[in-house]
Design an enzyme around this catalytic site. Structure first.
Site: not given
Ligand SMILES: *Cc1c(COP(=O)(O)O)cnc(C)c1O
Length: 433
Positions: A145, A240, A268
């Site tokens: 994701y 990511d 995060k």
């Molecule tokens: C949480 C997450 C996102 C999205 O971040 P948001 O701040 O919720 O838009 C993208 N990539 C990864 C790997 C994530 O865990």
């Protein structure tokens, strides 16, 4: 037993004003067939709901709170910052300080740009990769994701899998067409693809430790193959690390596995619980962004002084005491080994996967390497485990396809308490089969 009267009422009212009563789908508890506690406050390892229930928190705002909730030093720096104003839309010293700090943790991030969410960070990194290469196609992996932008909402992870929606209405076909999806950890599949059309691929985006189909580490050779293939074909490799950034190790997955991506996305933890995210990488690529280059990207609240203060305070604490990463990892390891031991004792098929301080208890009997493996897990067992935990004060992610997290505030006694509750849950599950 757990009383959630006020939360139930609050949820009914919220549903009249917000779709599903929430501002992000997984919070609705739909996939575990119940209603969510409404939260009133949090401190250290604990989170409290409006019915005065107290929980040991393993969600930690979906990862950010590695220092625990309401860390006194972070809060103090915010209290000091707020009276100076909450947004200027102009450069500040804080932003450069944060950029330097990020580079100290992840040297591959020679230049960065600050944004406000993980979604924004991956979306922007893709535009940069496409602008830089002059190519349209991107590759992502099933179950990873990367936020909810159009191009990346193709076979995305947890939220969608949990709700059984393979794709989202509203994503134009033309956009999705340029997103090629492959199974995670499948070295042959990505090699074959690059041999055929590698020269037309702008970027490969990957969670170098997957967290959004539950915690799934890369198999040996997978990240290496991505690095080699993208380099050979002039494609951009995007890690990511929004989730695994300061979880897999102090320098994220790229440090743990010793692979240097071209671009990295962070979120995060980097915002310390405020809406902030980052993308960055090689100065050569990042210099193509406006105003130094032609690729447009912007944000009114980007580099917001309050969000940056929160991130800076969090990273400063982590930098000052790097043993924090070891301590949190040790606590997570103790917890995961306990889960394995107890599940075995009660003959419950369980595979616990962990990297650093992120982990998932999979109710299955074989290792989970990709999304197909994850979806083989026993959801009935998961639900029993989840509800038993919640009703005994252990707050975990309400979906079998999520990672859980540990903070520096989780004491040994709390890990023991968590395992005692898990033991009861495994006992119930073993009688259930
Ligand atoms: C949480 C997450 C996102 C999205 O971040 P948001 O701040 O919720 O838009 C993208 N990539 C990864 C790997 C994530 O865990």
């Amino acid at each position: 037993m757990l009383q959630l009267g006020k939360s139930e009422k609050a949820f009914e009212e919220a549903k009249r004003y917000m779709p599903g009563g929430v501002n992000s789908p997984v919070r609705s508890y739909r996939s575990v067939g119940s209603n969510p506690p409404f939260i009133s406050s949090a401190s250290g390892s604990r989170i409290y709901d409006i019915d005065n229930n107290e929980y040991i928190d393993y969600v930690l705002s979906w990862g950010p709170m590695i220092l625990g909730h309401a860390n006194p030093e972070v809060i103090a720096s915010l209290q000091e910052a707020i009276p100076r104003g909450t947004s200027y839309g102009a450069p500040t010293l804080l932003e450069t300080e944060l950029a330097k700090k990020i580079q100290a943790f992840m040297p591959s991030m020679e230049m960065v740009r600050l944004v406000s969410s993980g979604t924004e960070s991956t979306m922007s990194a893709l535009r940069v990769a496409r602008g830089y290469t002059g190519r349209d196609r991107i590759v992502k992996f099933v179950g990873c994701y990367h936020g909810h932008s159009d191009a990346l909402l193709v076979k995305a992870g947890s939220g969608l899998a949990t709700f059984g929606v393979p794709d989202s209405p509203g994503v134009p076909k033309g956009v999705a067409e340029n997103t090629i999806t492959l199974p995670y950890n499948d070295i042959d599949a990505i090699t074959k693809l690059f041999n055929e059309i590698g020269d037309t691929i702008a970027a490969v985006i990957v969670e170098p430790v997957a967290g959004n189909m539950g915690c799934v580490p890369p198999v040996p050779g997978f990240l290496e193959a991505l690095r080699t293939l993208t380099k050979e074909h002039g494609s951009v490799l995007i890690f990511d690390e929004v989730m695994c950034g300061f979880r897999a190790s102090s320098g994220g997955a790229q440090k743990l596995y010793n692979i240097k991506p071209d671009l990295t996305c962070l979120g995060k933890i980097v915002g310390g619980g405020m809406p902030m995210a980052v993308f960055g990488g090689s100065a050569k690529i990042m210099s193509e962004i406006a105003p130094s280059g032609p690729i447009y990207q912007a944000g009114t609240l980007s580099g917001n002084p309050i969000a940056v203060t929160s991130g800076l305070a969090t990273l400063s604490i982590l930098q000052r005491d790097p043993t924090i990463f070891k301590q949190v990892e040790e606590a997570t390891k103790t917890l995961c080994e306990g889960y394995e031991r107890l599940a075995a004792q009660y003959n419950v098929p369980v595979v616990v996967q962990r990297v650093g301080s992120m982990f998932t208890v999979f109710f299955t009997d074989k290792p989970v390497h990709n999304f197909d493996d994850a979806s083989q897990c026993n959801e009935a067992h998961f639900k029993i485990f989840f509800h038993h935990n919640l009703s005994h004060g252990i707050y975990m992610a309400p979906s079998p396809y999520e990672s859980n997290f540990v903070s520096i505030c989780h004491k040994h006694s709390e890990i023991e308490r968590t395992l005692a509750v898990a033991e009861e849950a495994f006992k119930i599950i073993s009688n259930h089969v």
